[in-house]
Structure formats: structure tokens, C-alpha cells
Scaffold this motif. Structure first.
Motif: not given
Ligand code: N2P
Length: 395
Positions: A177, A181-184
Motif C-alpha cells: 500500500y 495509486d489505487d484510489e479508483n
């Protein structure tokens, strides 16, 4: 529970379809030459085996760390399925690992003798069509009755005549983590796009696997992972070649431990390998799931079914049948999933599987995720095109 039923409905369609266009595929590429039928000995002996019989020790050729045994089983607090078989049937198990379907096939093709092998869906078709598999004697595998209906007539092996399903899972990205960028949601671009990969340059791994590695690149490019279009395969190979600038390794055998050891931040791999690793390094005071994730990329990915099959190079066909029946036992099937963190095709095993596994969408994906997954199919003679492309892709 409702979710599981919806998921099963999607899976039913997918597994049934999986591999059904093989005939078309082979015709389109000129057809595969029929080779000789399996040596009569192995088939005839198999057909005459008695229930629970053994005719020697078991040589099992399996993927790395794919069955609970020894300290791995102990640490995971699940039944040692290897020792359990040895104790119950009074034979020894010799375990040899492989790391790709193609490596396993090459060994069997060269005449290496194993009693049970663990090919994935498309490889069952390849081996069956090359007459490298013994037809299973279902009379001595009564635990076939435990297999969930949707896995009982797969497109890659109609009627499961040559294979018994072992586990099923997905291909995706395991990551630390904060490293991406895994936000979307996560894009395959974190592996394949120079800019998106840049923050993790030198800490990225790809699978060392013809169909899987090319397959993910094909998905990123918007193509089918079963494409028969040479230009698309070439484009995927070029893309993989370009990643040599920023990847640390092609690795299918230990990427999960290298990820949590800090050697990699982002790895292409199989869901259960990541999740079982995260669980195994968690302690009472430390939950590794807070540090590491698994994502199926937005562009779509692969789903697969791994199976147990008996190659024609078998030396102990009755022990092989007895082992397959043992693994299809409901409780043993449950323990297999509790160790591997891969989903089980064994319907009767469900009551023995930890609730947290049944409820984990990284293991039993929601229908919307299932909808973007594609199973590999055997490509007949075009398999060679992929093999050559992958050799070029590795540089
Ligand atoms: C075992 C992974 C096996 C899954 N480490 C490949 N289909």
C-alpha cells in the motif's frame, strides 16, 4: 450467501464456455496432428484399479507451495495433506515443483515419469489432444460427486474425463500500500506504462509465464488474452520487452515472499499466493493485510482452474487415482483452500472453508469482477507463436 449464488451463476457460464471454441481455434490454425494414443499399459491398469488401491509411491508434480505439507502446513495450522495421504495409504509421496504449465508439459513430453500432475484448464486440453493424459477411471474416484455442478462439465475437458478440478483463482497485482495509486482501482499500467511504473522502478516483478505475462499485457492493450492475431501478440511482446528498463525480475516461484521481504513493491501474480503470504506473516500484533493489497486490474484479467490429471508417463496409476479421490474429499478440499487461499471447485468442501475466505472478494470475486475476467483456452498450433513471442519479450 446471496452473493455467492450470483457469482456461481456467472462462473457457470464462464467455465462452461472455457475452452469450447478450441476446435474452431485448431481448425483456424490448421489443426493439431493427432498423435498416438496413450500406451496401453497405463490406461489398461488404470481401468482395472480397485477403490483405495495403491501400486507404489506417489510422484506428485505440482506448482510451488500448492499443497499443505511440513512446516508450511504447521505454520498455517491446517492438515498436512501429504502426510495424511502417506499415513492413510501407507505409501510415500515424492513432491516435485514446477512454475509454469509449459515447463511441466516439456518434462512430460520428454518422458519424465509422474503419477499426478496439476495442469491448468487450457493445458489439460493441450495434453489431452496430444494423448499425454490417461482417461480417469471414475469408478475409483467416487468423490467426484463432491465437485460443484458448474465445474463438472468444463469446456477445456468435457465431462472431466481427463482431469479433476483442484482450485480456481485469478491473476492480478499484489502490492505494498502506498506504492501505487489505487484510489479508483488499479491499472496494469503500474507494470507496463513507463510513467506509472517509474516510482517503483527496480521493485516490480512480472510472472515468468508465456500465457500469463503475455495475457496481462494483451489485457492492458485492450485485447483478448486468447487472441489469434499475430500483430496483437507482437505488440504485447514489445510492451513486455520495454519493461526490462524498470522491472526487477520475471518470477513465478517466490514473488509473494519477495514482495513482503521488500524486494518488490508491485508484483504480477496469483491471488492465493499473495493472500496466503499476507496471512502467514501476520501475527497477533501485526496484520499484514493493512500493509499489502491484491487488485484485479481495471482492464480485466485472467481466471483459471487448476486440475489434477494422470500423465501417460505414470508409473503408479492406482495410487494416482487413490490420491485424486483423497484430494476430492470434502474436508481435504476445505483444508486445501484454507491453506492456499484459492477458491474451491469442491462444493461439499464449502462447510469446511473458513468464513473469512468465503467472504473475501479477492478469493470469491463479486459478479462485476467476474464479468471482466477471461479464461485461457488452448490455441492449438498458435501456442508456438506465443512461446516465441514470450522468448523475445524477455530479451
Ligand atoms: C502456486 C500457484 C499456482 C497457481 N504457487 C497457478 N495457476
Amino acid at each position: 450467501m446471496k452473493r455467492i449464488f450470483a457469482l456461481l451463476a456467472v462462473m457457470a457460464l464462464m467455465v462452461a464456455a472455457c475452452g469450447t471454441d478450441t476446435t474452431e481455434t485448431t481448425e483456424a490454425t490448421g489443426g493439431t496432428e493427432a498423435t498416438e494414443a496413450p500406451p496401453e499399459g497405463a490406461q489398461a491398469i488404470s481401468d482395472a484399479c480397485a477403490l483405495g488401491a495403491t501400486d507404489g509411491d506417489l510422484n506428485l508434480y505440482n506448482w510451488t507451495d500448492y499443497i499443505p505439507t511440513g512446516s508450511l502446513a504447521e505454520d498455517a495450522e491446517v492438515k498436512d495433506l501429504v502426510a495424511g495421504f502417506e499415513d492413510e495409504f501407507g505409501v510415500s509421496v515424492v513432491l516435485t515443483f514446477f512454475n509454469s504449465n509449459e515447463d511441466m508439459l516439456a518434462q512430460i513430453d520428454a518422458g519424465a515419469s509422474y503419477d499426478v500432475v496439476v495442469p491448468s484448464d487450457y493445458m489439460v486440453t493441450t495434453m489431452r489432444d496430444a494423448d499425454l493424459l490417461v482417461e480417469l477411471n471414475r469408478d475409483v474416484i467416487p468423490n467426484f460427486a463432491n465437485i460443484a455442478e458448474l465445474f463438472s462439465d468444463p469446456g477445456y475437458d468435457a465431462g472431466n474425463l481427463f482431469s479433476a478440478p483442484y482450485q480456481w483463482g485469478t491473476t492480478g497485482i499484489g502490492y505494498l500500500y502506498g506504492s501505487i495509486d489505487d484510489e479508483n482501482g488499479v491499472s496494469w499500467g503500474v507494470l507496463f506504462d513507463e510513467d506509472l511504473a517509474a516510482p517503483n522502478a527496480g521493485f516490480i516483478s512480472l510472472l515468468d509465464d508465456t500465457r500469463e505475462t503475455l495475457g496481462s499485457a494483451l489485457k492492458y492493450l485492450g485485447y483478448s488474452l486468447n487472441t489469434l492475431n499475430p500483430d496483437e501478440v507482437d505488440e504485447a511482446a514489445e510492451l513486455i520487452l520495454s519493461t526490462n528498463e524498470w522491472i526487477a525480475a520475471f518470477n513465478s516461484s517466490s514473488y509473494w515472499t519477495l514482495l513482503t521481504a521488500g524486494e518488490f513493491n508491485v508484483s504480477q501474480g496469483w491471488n492465493g499466493d499473495f493472500l496466503a503470504e499476507y496471512d502467514s506473516i501476520s501475527t497477533e500484533d501485526y496484520d499484514a493485510y493493512e500493509d499489502y493489497g491484491y487488485a484485479i486490474p481495471l482492464e480485466g484479467s485472467a481466471a483459471w482452474v487448476d486440475t489434477m490429471a494422470i500423465p501417460t508417463t505414470v508409473a503408479h496409476p492406482c495410487t494416482a487415482h487413490t490420491f485424486i479421490n483423497y484430494m476430492l474429499d470434502a474436508e481435504n478440499g476445505g483444508e486445501l483452500t484454507n491453506f492456499n487461499y484459492y477458491a474451491s471447485p469442491n462444493g461439499a468442501a464449502e462447510e469446511f472453508i473458513y468464513e473469512e475466505i468465503l467472504e473475501d472478494p479477492s478469493i470469491y470475486p463479486v459478479p462485476e469482477t467476474m464479468a471482466i475476467l477471461e479464461f485461457f483456452v488452448d490455441l492449438g498450433e498458435f501456442n508456438n507463436y506465443y512461446a516465441d513471442a514470450f522468448t523475445r519479450a524477455k530479451g
